[in-house]
Design a protein around this motif. Structure first.
Motif, PDB file in Angstrom:
ATOM      1  N   CYS A   1       0.869  -1.054   0.136  1.00 17.13           N
ATOM      2  CA  CYS A   1      -0.022   0.096   0.009  1.00 17.13           C
ATOM      3  C   CYS A   1       0.903   1.472   0.216  1.00 17.13           C
ATOM      4  N   GLN A   2       1.942   1.228   0.902  1.00 19.11           N
ATOM      5  CA  GLN A   2       2.555   2.530   0.963  1.00 19.11           C
ATOM      6  C   GLN A   2       3.435   2.793  -0.402  1.00 19.11           C
ATOM      7  N   SER A   3       4.078   1.738  -0.741  1.00 16.78           N
ATOM      8  CA  SER A   3       4.721   1.933  -2.175  1.00 16.78           C
ATOM      9  C   SER A   3       3.851   2.287  -3.269  1.00 16.78           C
ATOM     10  N   SER A   4       2.810   1.765  -3.300  1.00 19.66           N
ATOM     11  CA  SER A   4       1.760   2.029  -4.231  1.00 19.66           C
ATOM     12  C   SER A   4       1.251   3.570  -4.355  1.00 19.66           C
ATOM     13  N   GLN A   5       1.197   4.031  -3.015  1.00 21.23           N
ATOM     14  CA  GLN A   5       0.807   5.431  -2.929  1.00 21.23           C
ATOM     15  C   GLN A   5       1.903   6.440  -2.958  1.00 21.23           C
ATOM     16  N   GLU A   6       2.994   5.928  -2.573  1.00 27.74           N
ATOM     17  CA  GLU A   6       4.251   6.826  -2.715  1.00 27.74           C
ATOM     18  C   GLU A   6       4.847   7.110  -4.147  1.00 27.74           C
ATOM     19  N   PHE A   7       4.707   5.771  -5.090  1.00 29.99           N
ATOM     20  CA  PHE A   7       5.235   5.785  -6.299  1.00 29.99           C
ATOM     21  C   PHE A   7       3.946   5.783  -7.399  1.00 29.99           C
ATOM     22  N   LEU A   8       2.853   5.983  -6.861  1.00 28.77           N
ATOM     23  CA  LEU A   8       1.679   5.948  -7.818  1.00 28.77           C
ATOM     24  C   LEU A   8       1.768   4.853  -8.714  1.00 28.77           C
ATOM     25  N   GLY A   9       1.999   3.688  -8.148  1.00 30.84           N
ATOM     26  CA  GLY A   9       1.935   2.450  -8.662  1.00 30.84           C
ATOM     27  C   GLY A   9       0.863   1.497  -8.624  1.00 30.84           C
ATOM     28  N   MET A  10       0.719   0.403  -9.235  1.00 31.11           N
ATOM     29  CA  MET A  10      -0.074  -0.564  -8.993  1.00 31.11           C
ATOM     30  C   MET A  10       0.258  -1.616  -7.941  1.00 31.11           C
TER      31      MET A  10
END
Length: 323
Positions: free
Chosen positions: A107-116
């Motif tokens: 969740c954190q990585s997807s939010q930080e880097f606008l990823g899926m």
């Protein structure tokens, strides 16, 4: 789907990064952006440091972060204990198993880097509980799906969780409104839980709506569901599968994690063996079963004035669960 998040900042401890992350997780007013603003560093720099990915000399950055921490103070021990455990009940409000850390990390990585991100796990492994825990943070929208949802229902659920008025007109027009929201309010994460209920060999329209929102918006997206979700995406949604940046597959509690979860209880040896089985049996065991059993055990002990969990008490608790 090979990308796996190995590191998450949602762990306890006394390092600078862990202290800041604890403040972020417990205080909605503290965000990575506010920390970056207070220290004079970019949001990306602070984010990489907190994620353990900062490869430059961190001496000056850590000095400023330490000074920032001094302005916050620390979470009092009594307050921290109340946050870690259900008030007076002995029940933890959130237990950071390795599975939970992996979910939070995706969740954190997807939010930080606008990823899926994709999260898959068997029912009862704690997937939804961890996702809802992350959804307490700022700029996170959470939607839980079910089998009855139409494409229009999915769009309406996203509008509702964003606080948008229910739109009118075609689905295309309403999806454009959602995309406009995310492009105006950058840095959001959209979590779609139980997403396996949205896709089948007969229809992929609902998942294509999510892909379109992700492709044309400045937003991170996490799609979560049971293990069949991964197979469905690979089989029917190749255009979505090749966009996945972060991935977590839940494995269930380890023997050590169960022992840690039960640390504060007085448990007879045979009762401990039974609780381990309820948590870890590959066919029927899961975190949910362990937690439900303990909830009923606490009620029985409170009613009887007892303090030791015995096999007999667990059997009584099982009877309560079947009523």
């Amino acid at each position: 789907m090979e990308a796996v998040t190995e590191r998450t900042t949602y762990t306890g401890g006394e390092s600078i990064a862990e202290r800041i992350n604890r403040h972020i997780s417990l205080n909605k007013k503290v965000t990575i952006a506010s920390v970056a603003s207070a220290t004079g560093y970019s949001r990306t720099t602070v984010s990489r440091y907190l994620a353990g990915k900062y490869d430059a000399d961190a001496t000056e950055l850590e000095a400023k972060l330490t000074a920032y921490l001094d302005t916050l103070g620390d979470v009092p021990e009594v307050e921290a204990a109340a946050l870690a455990m259900g008030k007076g009940s002995g029940k933890r409000s959130f237990y950071e198993s390795q599975d939970a850390r992996n979910v939070l990390g995706v969740c954190q990585s997807s939010q930080e880097f606008l990823g899926m991100g994709i999260v898959v796990g068997r029912s009862g492994y704690g997937k939804t509980h961890a996702l809802k825990q992350y959804a307490r943070l700022p700029r996170v929208a959470y939607v839980e799906c079910d089998d009855t949802m139409s494409a229009r229902d999915l769009v309406e659920a996203i509008e509702r969780t964003l606080g948008l008025p229910s739109g009118y007109g075609t689905i295309w027009k309403r999806v454009n409104g959602i995309r406009d929201f995310f492009n105006t309010n950058r840095g959001y994460l959209l979590i779609i839980d139980e997403a396996d209920k949205l896709v089948s060999k007969y229809t992929q329209k609902k998942m294509e709506i999510l892909r379109a929102i992700f492709d044309q918006s400045d937003v991170g997206l996490v799609i979560a569901g049971e293990p069949k979700l991964e197979a469905a995406i690979k089989t029917y949604l190749a255009r979505m599968a090749n966009r996945v940046d972060f991935y977590a597959s839940l494995r269930g509690l380890s023997e050590q994690e169960v022992a840690e979860y039960l640390h504060d209880y007085d448990i007879a040896p045979d009762a401990l063996e039974e609780l381990q089985a309820r948590a870890r049996n590959r066919q029927t065991g899961c975190f949910r079963l362990l937690d439900r059993t303990l909830s009923n055990v606490r009620r029985i002990l409170a009613a009887n004035g007892g303090g030791t969990i015995t096999l007999k008490v667990i059997q009584q608790a099982s009877g309560m669960m079947m009523l």
